[in-house]
Design an enzyme around this catalytic site. Sequence first.
Site, mmCIF file in Angstrom:
data_model
loop_
_atom_site.group_PDB
_atom_site.id
_atom_site.type_symbol
_atom_site.label_atom_id
_atom_site.label_comp_id
_atom_site.label_asym_id
_atom_site.label_seq_id
_atom_site.Cartn_x
_atom_site.Cartn_y
_atom_site.Cartn_z
ATOM 1 N N ASP A 13 0.815 -1.231 0.000
ATOM 2 C CA ASP A 13 0.000 0.000 0.000
ATOM 3 C C ASP A 13 0.836 1.263 0.000
ATOM 4 O OD1 ASP A 13 -2.219 -1.739 0.272
ATOM 5 O OD2 ASP A 13 -1.877 -1.799 2.431
ATOM 6 N N LYS A 16 2.214 2.492 -5.037
ATOM 7 C CA LYS A 16 3.076 2.164 -6.185
ATOM 8 C C LYS A 16 2.358 2.392 -7.513
ATOM 9 C CE LYS A 16 3.412 -2.011 -4.505
ATOM 10 N NZ LYS A 16 2.845 -1.875 -3.156
ATOM 11 N N GLY A 40 -4.046 -4.174 -4.556
ATOM 12 C CA GLY A 40 -5.028 -3.191 -5.008
ATOM 13 C C GLY A 40 -4.284 -1.942 -5.412
ATOM 14 N N HIS A 41 -4.315 -1.628 -6.687
ATOM 15 C CA HIS A 41 -3.601 -0.445 -7.156
ATOM 16 C C HIS A 41 -4.611 0.634 -7.535
ATOM 17 C CE1 HIS A 41 0.211 -2.866 -8.352
ATOM 18 N NE2 HIS A 41 -0.024 -2.835 -7.067
ATOM 19 N N GLN A 228 2.292 -5.756 -3.346
ATOM 20 C CA GLN A 228 2.590 -5.806 -1.901
ATOM 21 C C GLN A 228 3.913 -5.066 -1.626
ATOM 22 O OE1 GLN A 228 1.785 -9.243 -3.299
ATOM 23 N NE2 GLN A 228 -0.249 -8.430 -3.109
#
Length: 431
Positions: A13, A16, A40-41, A228
């Site tokens: 988180d 990125k 989750g991006h 991650q």
Amino acid sequence: MPGTCVIGLQWGDEAKGKIVDLLTREHDFVVRYQGGANAGHTVVVDNQTYKLSLLPSGILTPGVTCVIASGVVLNPARVIEELDELAQRGAGNPENLRISDRAHVIFPWHFAEDRAFDKNTSDGENIGTTGRGIGPCYRDKVGRSHAVRLGDLYRSSIRQRIEHIVEAKNRSLAALYPAGEFQPLDASSIHKQYADYAERLRPHVCDTTELLLSAAEDGRRLLFEGAQGALLDVDHGTYPFVTSSNSSGVGISSGSGVPARFINRVLGVVKAYSTRVGGGPFPTELDNPTGQYLRDRGNEYGTVTRRPRRCGWLDVVAVRYTSRLSGVDAIAVMLLDVLSGLDEVKICTAYEIDGKRTMRFPSHVDDVRRVQPVYETLPGWKEEVTTCRSFEALPPNAQAYLRRVSELIGRPIQMVSVGPDREQSILISKS
Ligand code: IMP
């Protein structure tokens, strides 16, 4: 030399997705190579927010080939959902998506196993997985006998294979769940469902190892998008409170098939503070109003699970370790705007363990639990920084904070993010 990679240096988180999005235009390929829909991006383009789990963030940029490589564990339903959502919004370039036929596939039994196994058996603290079947799918991959790769879905033997696996999984899952709580899985409906997924994904599926090797050898520019963070790396992170893949820089080659000699730039991404979601030790955690301040201002709730993230000060012992582990050349500091308004900011510069001071990140989780963080305190800044577009425009105390962080990590800061938008970014050639 064509390869750049973006690696999170904390517990995930680190924002990125934004860095990948900024770098995408300088590259021909964007590659996801480990993890799965646990990631989750979030990418904000033209005030539109896109939340992607499996599709590489580069899908939003025309002309870029987006690759889900062999090291990813693939939930086909999720990929299809993401493609459908982009199509509905008239965004993205799905024709540019390539998915490895070697990627392992997540099945319903993996979700059931994730729920049943999410315990650290040594002391009862939950790992707190995202529940996306990631660990069980990687376990089957390594175990081999009950694994299915995407390419297997196109073989005539797949029906029999699914029947064989379902039979075994029904037996083991029934034993894992309390009586009556587990509904046996039905092989024929699973086979039908996955045959439909396979047809839908067919145009995207190929040998991505060959694709990427040829691209690298031809001097095409590759961008590797780590998921991650390095402290969640299965071999080098805070085991067992980790994910099941190599999420530090060491995983790039194994997950993508591209040798390290093609990677010439590693950008490490850190938040201006620390967060962690799920269980496991977190030396600089702030279980107090300052922690809540960071959570509120940083909207620190999981992209995938919406769980509140644990928040704390920046831990340079951990980040120095993961920078070295990932071979980081330069750092991007994200969410600096979240720190505005604090009287003072702290950086953890060392650990104390059994009265001894150390800069070494412990290899055993029990020792990470025992460390006492040693802090350096710097004056904070009251000004909002979201409109700053140069290093010099930042408040002097924010500049001093960044200089000190760079000095302690031992890497230059190449970028500072002061908000979610592409424009809210400060590029620094030398810090
Ligand atoms: P899993 O990857 O779902 O097995 O979860 C293992 C651990 O990694 C849990 O503590 C999760 O909260 C954490 N984790 C997995 N993916 C992410 C991520 O993308 N961001 C932050 N934490 C994650």
